[in-house]
Each structure stands twice: as C-alpha cells, then as structure tokens.
Design a protein around this motif. Structure first.
Motif, short mmCIF file in Angstrom:
data_model
loop_
_atom_site.label_atom_id
_atom_site.label_comp_id
_atom_site.label_asym_id
_atom_site.label_seq_id
_atom_site.Cartn_x
_atom_site.Cartn_y
_atom_site.Cartn_z
N PRO A 126 11.13 26.84 -3.87
CA PRO A 126 10.99 25.20 -4.78
C PRO A 126 12.08 25.20 -3.51
N GLN A 127 10.81 23.90 -3.33
CA GLN A 127 11.74 22.53 -2.25
C GLN A 127 11.80 20.93 -2.96
N PRO A 128 12.65 20.32 -3.14
CA PRO A 128 13.00 19.28 -2.92
C PRO A 128 11.11 18.18 -2.51
N LYS A 129 11.05 17.68 -3.56
CA LYS A 129 10.26 16.81 -3.42
C LYS A 129 10.05 15.40 -3.02
N LEU A 131 16.55 18.11 3.87
CA LEU A 131 15.57 17.64 2.92
C LEU A 131 13.98 16.99 4.00
N GLY A 132 13.23 18.29 3.81
CA GLY A 132 12.11 18.40 4.69
C GLY A 132 11.21 17.42 4.88
N TRP A 133 11.16 16.87 3.57
CA TRP A 133 10.27 15.44 3.10
C TRP A 133 11.05 13.91 4.13
N ILE A 134 12.11 13.41 4.02
CA ILE A 134 12.85 12.69 4.45
C ILE A 134 12.44 12.75 6.06
N VAL A 135 12.70 14.35 6.89
CA VAL A 135 12.93 14.34 8.23
C VAL A 135 11.43 14.25 8.40
N ASP A 136 11.08 14.17 7.97
CA ASP A 136 8.58 13.91 8.11
C ASP A 136 8.74 12.66 8.30
N GLU A 137 9.18 11.94 7.18
CA GLU A 137 9.31 10.46 7.29
C GLU A 137 10.16 9.40 8.39
N ALA A 138 11.26 10.16 8.89
CA ALA A 138 11.62 9.34 9.02
C ALA A 138 10.64 10.01 10.98
N ARG A 171 16.87 10.95 9.81
CA ARG A 171 16.71 12.13 10.25
C ARG A 171 18.10 13.33 10.23
N ASP A 172 18.51 13.01 11.35
CA ASP A 172 19.57 14.07 11.28
C ASP A 172 20.96 14.37 9.94
N ALA A 173 20.91 13.47 9.52
CA ALA A 173 21.61 13.63 8.32
C ALA A 173 20.61 14.60 7.46
N ALA A 174 19.81 14.38 7.11
CA ALA A 174 18.15 15.28 5.92
C ALA A 174 18.21 16.83 6.88
N THR A 175 18.46 16.34 8.32
CA THR A 175 18.14 17.59 8.95
C THR A 175 19.69 18.10 8.27
N ARG A 176 20.08 18.20 8.34
CA ARG A 176 21.16 18.71 8.15
C ARG A 176 21.20 19.27 6.63
N ALA A 177 20.62 18.35 5.56
CA ALA A 177 20.75 18.62 4.39
C ALA A 177 19.26 19.62 4.12
N ALA A 207 16.55 19.15 -9.31
CA ALA A 207 16.76 19.15 -8.06
C ALA A 207 16.09 19.38 -7.02
N THR A 208 16.75 20.95 -7.05
CA THR A 208 15.58 21.84 -6.04
C THR A 208 13.99 22.23 -5.89
N GLY A 209 13.42 21.52 -7.16
CA GLY A 209 11.97 20.76 -7.12
C GLY A 209 11.97 22.26 -8.44
N ASP A 210 12.51 23.51 -8.21
CA ASP A 210 12.38 24.91 -9.81
C ASP A 210 12.12 23.88 -10.86
N LEU A 211 10.63 23.20 -11.16
CA LEU A 211 10.09 21.86 -12.21
C LEU A 211 10.20 23.17 -13.92
N ASP A 212 9.54 24.23 -12.92
CA ASP A 212 9.53 25.37 -14.44
C ASP A 212 10.83 26.11 -15.03
N ALA A 213 12.18 25.78 -14.14
CA ALA A 213 13.23 27.19 -13.92
C ALA A 213 13.65 25.65 -15.54
#
Length: 715
Positions: free
Chosen positions: A700-703, A642-649, A634-640, A454-460
C-alpha cells in the motif's frame, strides 16, 4: 582479660574493618544493621548492631525489632526504639541499647570497647549479674554458631493474598461500588500483586537481604497507592472512570526485578530519616489525586513536599517529589513547568546516584517533549533515556515505554517503517508484561493503526483500531477518553475511504465524549474539529470547514500544542480554494514555523506544504518563488518516497505559469483508488515438480488527502 567468656568476645574482622559491599553481607536479616538494609557498606559498627540484637534476644526472650518482611523490619528499626530490658541492671540495658543505635556514630567505638565495658561493669558485681553479663558475651563470642543454631525456620511465602486483603476486601468493594470493568481491572491488579509478593518472598532464599528489602518496599508502596486510589474513589465516585489507567502506571511486576542500586541510602540521622519516611507516607495520596484527574487541587501540597524533600537533604526523595510535580503540571497542561520539574528531577536523581529515578525522569522529559511535539528534543532525550534505562538494569516496563515513545517520534517524523517496527516491539514487550488483553497493549494497537493509516494500508489500520476499541471498552467501559480516541481513528479510516457520512458520525461520537470528559477546548477535541474540517473540505463546503478549523486553531494555540501546524496548514488550503491566496500564505507561514519547531521538514505534511505554498505564491504572481517551493517539494518527496507529491510537483514545474486571473483549482476530494491488480509474468518452463510463484502484491502507498492531520496518540 578476666574470664574465658569475656576473652572470647568478638573483635573486628579485617573484612569488616575495611568495609564490604552490602550486597555481599551474609547473615540473618533480623540481625543486620539498618545501614546494611539501606545499602551502606558493612563496618565494625554493623557487627556491633548484630551483637546488640542477639544480646537483647537472649536477655528478653524476644528480638528488639520485628517485621513480617524485611522492609517492615527496616521500618521498625527506624521508627520504634526497643523496650527497656527490665530484668537486667540499668548499665547493661544502656550498653545493649547503645549497640542498637540507628546511627552507627552513636554506637561504641569498637567491639573491643564493648567487651571492655561489659568486663569492667561486671567485675565486682553480684555473681548472678556477672553471670548474666558473661553469658551474654559468651553467646556473642560464638555468634556464628548461635545464628546457625537459631536460624529461623523457613517461612511460608503464601503471604500475598492475606496482605492485599487488608486493602481490597468485601468492605472496600462495598465502599467504592465500582462497575464491572473497573472491578475487573482491580482484580487483575491484585492478582498480579499477590504473585509478585510471593515471588519476592521466595527469592529471599538466594537474593541478598538489601535486594529483597528494596523489592518489598516497592510492593508495600504499590499496596499503599492502591489504598490511596480507593480512598479517593470513595470520596469522588466519578474518579472511578480513571482507576484502571491509574493502576496501569503501578505494575506490581516491576517490583520483582528491582535492585537497590547505588542510590544514596536514607539519612542516618534519625530526624532526617523520619522526615523522609513522612514524605514517603504522603506520596501515595498525592499520586492518587494526579492519576485520577485531580492534579490541580493538590498542587500546593506537592510544592510543600518538594521543599520538605529539599530540606531533608536526601536527593532520591527530592527527585521523587520533583517528578511528581512534573506529572501534576503535565496533567494540568502546564508543559513549561512540567519540563523544568522533570529536568530538576533528573539532576536530583543523578546527584543521589539513583539510577532508576534518573531513568524515570528522563522518560518523563521525553514524554513532555512529545506532548509539545518538539521531536528534535524528544529524539535527543531518547538516546540519553536509553542509556539511563540500561544503567538502571533495563527494567522491562521502562524499556517498553521507551520503545512506544520512540515509535511515536518516528511516526511523527514520517519514518513509517521504523515506527511500525518499534511499535511492534513495544506491543510484544507489553504483552509479556501485562498480557495481550491489557490497557498497554490497547494503546500500542491504536498507534499501530495510525501508522498503517499513514502508509495507506487502511484494512490493517481498521483492524488494529477495532481491536483497540474492543479492548478499551472491555477494560475501561464506554465512557473513557481512549474510547473517544479509538472512535476518532476509525472515523479517519472511513474518511480516507471516502465514506464521509460514516466518518462524520464517528467523529461526532468521539467529540461528544471528548467534550464531556476533557472539555470542549481540550487538545483532543481540537484534533477532532480539525478532522471534521477535512471532511467538509472533501465536500467542498468551505464555510463549514473554516468554522471547524477555527475551533481547532483556537484550542491548539491556547494549549501551546504543536499540532496547531496542521490546523493552520488546512486553513491555508481553505483560503486557497476560495482564491484568497494572500490569506492562505499567512496560514502557510504559521504552519511552516510550527512544523520547523516540532516535526521537522522530512515528514509528509511539511513536504506537502512546499507544494501548497507554491500554488498560492503563483496565485499572487510570485512565479520564481512558486517554482522554488515546487522544486523543494519534488526533491524532498523523492527522498521520502511520496509519489503523489512528486507527480504533482513535476506537473506544476513542467507547465509555463503566469499569474492566474481566476482562483486556483480547489483541493481535490478524497479519492481512494484500489490497488491495481498485479498480474503474474508469463510463465517460464519449470520442472514438473514446481509451480509458478506469482510476485507479491504491491505494498500500500500513501494517498493524496485533502488536508493534513496529526496523531491522536497520547505520549
């Protein structure tokens, strides 16, 4: 008094008259009254029982009750009345047997009354009989000296191997015919039982008898449960597949730190005490059936045990049977009944002052709430369970279990850093209890991999999922539900990397196991169908995705499972991709209601839902509502974070919108971008002895994913 011997007969001490805690009573357990071994306070009646044991031993040359352990001794007192003293007058035999009554109320009123009775009956008798009675009272008059002289020699504590051999031996091995992984799990369990038994025996040198008796009863119960499991496997060889799991729920080491606590002792009434003993003897077979997957056939028997426990009036036994009823209901996916029984088990345990039983019941309530994905309730129950576990003395296994469940709650709420920390603590705790190569550690490794995914660290994530798979195959064999779970999780890593063919192969392998072991409509199979739907969404094969998601929704709805929200959310995305926005919004409404009732609104999936809903609201011409949902996203993703949701919003809100005449763009395929290389800053002058230190690599960041999915982790 007439005669020196009778004049020195023991009287009540002031300490015994007022009562002292059972854990502070000194003396050899063989001479202790049954109420002391059960945890009652010491009284004058308890002293009278010790008088009876000593008198009986002097006159018969043997003790009235025997047992190789203190737990066996307590059971013998309850079960077997002492044999008649043939070489003494009937009145003397009757007097001593009355002193040995299990119920203190049936003994004589005081030691003074005992002395008076013996003196009265002995006066005027033949000299030999008078001497016998006088000798008896004389011996008891100096009871402390007698016990000091006759203190039994130190016993050997190398007893465990012989005792466990009564259950697990060559004949038992031939009878059940287990494969290598299962036989190895029994070997590990029996070795742990032997160590625990010998440890408890040695603790008898410094621990109070009531503590040792409680621990020995616990170990005897574990041994009886092993015997019941083997009987069940012998009758149904397919049950062997779950034997390792069943043993993992019965850790012998748990018994070594057990304290009797303040739980209500067994009833003093012999009939009610016998009823409780009968129930206790029947519980191992029922537990074995549940642990091995046969809960449904024994459901009527469990209901009868609950009613018998209720009739006994012994609240801790009622709590045990209610907790068993909850386990059986949970095993048959009847979570509503399981929740009610677990609630009633808490009430019975609290009423019976059974701290350990209450802690277990609170953990059961947490687990059931987690199964239902009612995370708000699980969170609330966790706080109460933690307090109950502390009150019970913080048993290590319950502490580890609580850490793992709280880690899963944090994961499902999107609190990934907290989840990782809690699961790391759980792994350490389980490794100390059961070893690094254990079923418990495998389960935590799997959960850690899910968090890292979930964090995007797929190797771990891949590393932890592969470790879990290797352990599960080693300890459980290839055909086990947790092997299917591990394959499913590895498929998820491959899917997020864009390796869709590899993902499909792993998902199909997991699904074949899930269908064979749990059934095609099981929750586990449904979650894999949901994930296969995500693969088809990534390929833009909307028809195939719709088929897989329909299978997932049907099974999850039938089970009343909270992960229905994810399948509904994904079905809405498929409808949106096909331009059917009105249908998409119906699915999004269902998903939103399920999220609100389960994981809340702060996790990634419900935050994303606002943005997905905004696109479909725009698709049906509701521009203002679309902007409101995008703003929420946008507001909830900013608090959490979640960069990709912020950007798309932000992009969505920045563009002037009108109702599109063509279908909205299809959801993006999975794109896994490598983390950008991090260049060190230009070097600054440093002392000759120092080297420039580059900054740490970006975390790593969530994708962005094509859809949403839940956890395949069992609670």
């Amino acid at each position: 008094r007439s005669g020196t011997s009778l004049a020195t007969a023991p009287r009540e001490s002031s300490a015994l008259a007022t009562g002292t805690p059972a854990t502070s009573v000194a003396g050899t357990p063989a001479y202790m009254a049954p109420e002391l071994l059960r945890g009652h306070v010491a009284t004058a009646a308890s002293d009278q029982f010790g008088f009876g044991v000593t008198a009986y031993e002097v006159l018969a040359g043997r003790r009235p009750f025997t047992g190789t352990t203190w737990a066996e001794l307590a059971s013998a007192i309850d079960r077997d009345p002492p044999a008649r003293l043939a070489a003494v007058p009937g009145w003397l035999d009757a007097a001593i047997r009355r002193c040995l009554a299990v119920d203190p109320a049936r003994r004589l009123a005081s030691m003074t009354e005992v002395a008076d009775l013996l003196e009265e009956r002995a006066r005027g008798r033949r000299p030999t009989l008078w001497i016998a009675a006088a000798a008896t009272t004389a011996v008891l008059a100096s009871g402390a000296t007698w016990l000091a002289i006759h203190e039994p020699a130190a016993r050997s504590c190398d007893l465990g191997a012989d005792q466990i051999a009564s259950v697990w031996n060559d004949a038992a091995r031939q009878r059940v015919g287990l494969d290598a992984p299962v036989a190895a799990s029994i070997a590990r369990w029996t070795a742990a039982w032997i160590t625990a038994r010998d440890t408890v025996c040695r603790a008898g040198e410094y621990e109070p008898p009531a503590v040792i008796a409680a621990r020995e009863r616990c170990l005897d119960g574990r041994r009886a449960e092993l015997a019941a499991l083997l009987d069940r496997v012998a009758a149904s060889p397919r049950a062997a597949e779950r034997l390792g799991d069943a043993l993992a729920t019965l850790p012998p080491s748990e018994c070594t730190s057990l304290a009797p606590g303040a739980a209500d002792p067994l009833p003093l009434d012999p009939a009610r005490a016998a009823a409780v003993h009968d129930i206790a003897r029947e519980l191992p077979a029922v537990r074995a059936a549940i642990a091995l997957g046969d809960a449904r056939p024994v459901a009527p028997m469990i209901a009868q045990l609950v009613e018998r426990a209720r009739a006994s009036g012994h609240a801790p036994t009622l709590a045990d049977t209610l907790l068993l009823h909850a386990e059986a209901a949970r095993a048959t996916a009847d979570l509503a009944t399981a929740a009610l029984s677990a609630r009633d088990a808490v009430a019975a345990a609290e009423r019976g002052h059974d701290d350990l039983g209450a802690a277990r019941a609170w953990i059961a309530r947490m687990t059931i709430a987690g199964d239902r994905r009612d995370l708000a309730a699980t969170d609330d129950l966790a706080a109460i369970a933690e307090a109950a576990i502390d009150r019970a003395g913080a048993p290590p296994h319950l502490v580890a279990q609580l850490l793992r469940i709280r880690g899963l709650v944090a994961y499902n709420r999107g609190q990934l850093a907290l989840a990782h920390a809690l699961l790391g603590e759980a792994r350490t705790a389980y490794a100390e209890l059961a070893g690094e190569r254990s079923i418990e550690v495998a389960a935590v490794l799997s959960s850690l991999g899910t968090v890292e995914r979930a964090t995007g660290d797929l190797d771990a994530a891949e590393r932890h999922h592969r470790l879990a798979l290797a352990l599960d195959r080693e300890l459980r064999g290839d055909r086990h539900p947790d092997v299917a779970r591990d394959l499913h999780n590895l498929a998820g890593v491959a899917r997020l990397r864009g390796e869709l063919d590899a993902a499909v192969m792993l998902y199909r392998e997991a699904l074949a196991l899930e269908d064979a072991l749990r059934g095609p409509t099981s929750v586990e199979s449904a979650l894999t169908h949901n994930s296969l739907g995500l693969v088809h969404m990534a390929r833009r094969d909307w028809a195939a995705a719709e088929t897989e998601l329909a299978l997932a929704r049907h099974a999850l709805r039938a089970a009343g499972h909270g992960d229905l929200a994810f399948a509904e959310h994904n079905a809405g995305l498929v409808m949106a991709a096909r331009g059917r926005h009105a249908e998409a919004l119906v699915h999004f409404d269902s998903a939103g209601a399920a999220y609100a009732a389960t994981i809340g609104d702060a996790a990634a999936a419900p935050i994303r839902l606002h943005l997905d809903r905004a696109r479909s609201e725009l698709g049906v011409g509701r521009t203002a509502l679309a902007r409101a949902h995008a703003t929420q996203a946008r507001d909830a993703a900013t608090r959490a974070d979640l960069g990709w949701i912020v950007d798309e919003a932000i992009v969505f809100l920045a563009e002037p919108r009108a109702r599109p005449r063509t279908p909205a763009p299809a959801p993006l395929p999975v794109v896994i971008e490598p983390a950008p290389a991090v260049m060190p800053p230009p070097p600054t002058p440093q002392p000759a002895t120092e080297s420039p230190v580059p900054p740490p690599p970006a975390a790593p960041q969530p994708k962005r994913d094509v859809g949403v999915y839940g956890s395949s982790q069992g609670w």
